[in-house]
Design an enzyme around this catalytic site. Structure first.
Site, short mmCIF file in Angstrom:
data_model
loop_
_atom_site.label_atom_id
_atom_site.label_comp_id
_atom_site.label_asym_id
_atom_site.label_seq_id
_atom_site.Cartn_x
_atom_site.Cartn_y
_atom_site.Cartn_z
CE LYS A 1 -26.10 52.63 2.37
NZ LYS A 1 -24.99 52.70 3.36
N GLY B 1 -15.67 51.46 5.16
CA GLY B 1 -14.92 51.18 6.73
C GLY B 1 -13.40 51.71 6.24
CB ALA C 1 -19.03 53.79 1.80
N GLY C 2 -16.54 55.12 3.30
CA GLY C 2 -15.10 55.61 2.88
C GLY C 2 -14.40 56.78 3.51
CG ASN D 1 -21.58 53.04 11.38
OD1 ASN D 1 -22.33 51.75 11.32
ND2 ASN D 1 -21.14 53.28 12.74
CB THR D 2 -16.31 52.96 10.06
OG1 THR D 2 -17.09 51.73 9.44
CG2 THR D 2 -15.00 52.26 10.84
#
Length: 336
Positions: free
Chosen positions: A178, A239, A265-266, A287-288
């Site tokens: 990535k 995040g 992301a997001g 992830n987050t």
């Protein structure tokens, strides 16, 4: 000369003349199987460690994988097994990609990854903690079920990202990477020009490149044209949990893409993941949204189910949106 003056991971260290790379690692109590070594910004091939003698003034970086936001069995239902995600010739049943960072414990991360059903797990490359015996994020990954996706998180130039990928390859991980080159420290928005520059080099080096980028249809096409195996536009800042802020740009990217588009992301909750899949995205990386949830294990299951449901809805085809009602019951035979 009585000793070599070295800089190891930014710290001064002395070694005896004639010390090799392997000798230095052994003296520091570092497990050679878990690290990669760079000397004066050049990767030191693992096979040369026993003969590679260090010189006075050498600067070394000893790196390992840490938690980051990187085929086998899957918990996806059997009736969608043939609907596979294909990246650089590798095939995956799960379309949910997850990171390994921000969990409270390694055990929690390991269980969340298992419950998510993810087969691709991202990890970041960082200087190794020279404390002997310290647990490593690789301990959370089942290498028989999950593919490691090295992530260049924290890189701010094309050169840093390229070096990171080459070090990841030296760690014995496959060529799937990535690519992330950050352009703004506050928003963590990616630098499109630097990402494109690094992608060109890495593709020529034989890497299977998955670049993180803005939701920019022009840049997405350019990344595809240089040979990236997929394109990974953000939904919102890393995040942030804001979900998909610009579905229209994503629709344009999807309309023209000939490679998988993976939202990266997001994402904040399961409905965000489902929307991305309903738009036609090939997958979602997060992830987050899982690690930061009040109950990460339950959220991992929710995200797994949302990605599956969203993909099914996309394949089934939604009904058109209409301004006025359309009766669902037949009008023939009404009692008058």
């Amino acid at each position: 000369m009585n000793e070599l003056r070295l800089t190891v991971n930014g710290e001064k260290r002395a070694a005896a003349p004639g010390t090799t790379v392997l000798g230095l690692l052994t003296a520091m109590g570092v497990d050679p199987a878990r690290v990669a070594v760079e000397r004066n910004e050049d990767v030191v091939p693992r096979k040369t460690w026993t003969e590679a003698a260090l010189a006075d003034g050498d600067k070394l970086e000893i790196v390992a994988f840490v938690g980051g936001g990187s085929g086998g069995g899957s918990q996806a239902p059997a009736n969608i097994d043939e609907d596979l995600l294909v990246l650089g010739g590798l095939k995956f049943k799960s379309r949910l990609l997850v990171g390994t960072g921000k969990y409270r414990t390694l055990e929690e991360g390991r269980e969340a990854i298992r419950l998510s059903g993810a087969e691709i797990v991202t990890v970041a490359l960082r200087r190794v903690d020279l404390t002997p015996g310290k647990p490593n994020v690789l301990d959370t990954i089942d290498r028989k079920r999950q593919t490691i996706l090295p992530n260049t998180a924290g890189c701010y130039t094309a050169e840093e990202a390229i070096r990171t990928c080459r070090l990841a390859r030296e760690l014995g991980i496959a060529d799937l990477v990535k690519l992330e080159v950050i352009g703004d420290e506050r928003t963590l928005f990616p630098d499109g020009a630097a990402t494109l520059e690094a992608a060109r080099v890495l593709v020529k080096d034989g890497f299977t490149v998955l670049p993180y980028c803005m939701d920019d249809p022009v840049l997405a096409r350019k990344l595809e044209d240089v040979g990236c195996a997929a394109v990974m536009p953000l939904a919102a800042p890393i995040g942030s949990g804001l979900g998909i802020r610009n579905p229209y740009n994503l629709r344009i990217i999807l309309e023209h893409a000939k490679v998988p588009i993976i939202v990266d992301a997001g994402v904040g909750t399961a409905s965000d993941a489902a929307v991305a899949m309903e738009l036609g995205c090939a997958g979602v990386l997060m992830n987050t949204a899982i690690a930061g949830a009040r109950d990460p294990l339950m959220m991992a299951e929710a995200m797994r189910d949302a990605v599956i449901a969203g993909r099914r809805a996309f394949r089934a085809g939604r009904i058109p949106r209409k301004l006025y009602a359309t009766a669902s019951s037949p009008l023939d035979g009404l009692i008058e």
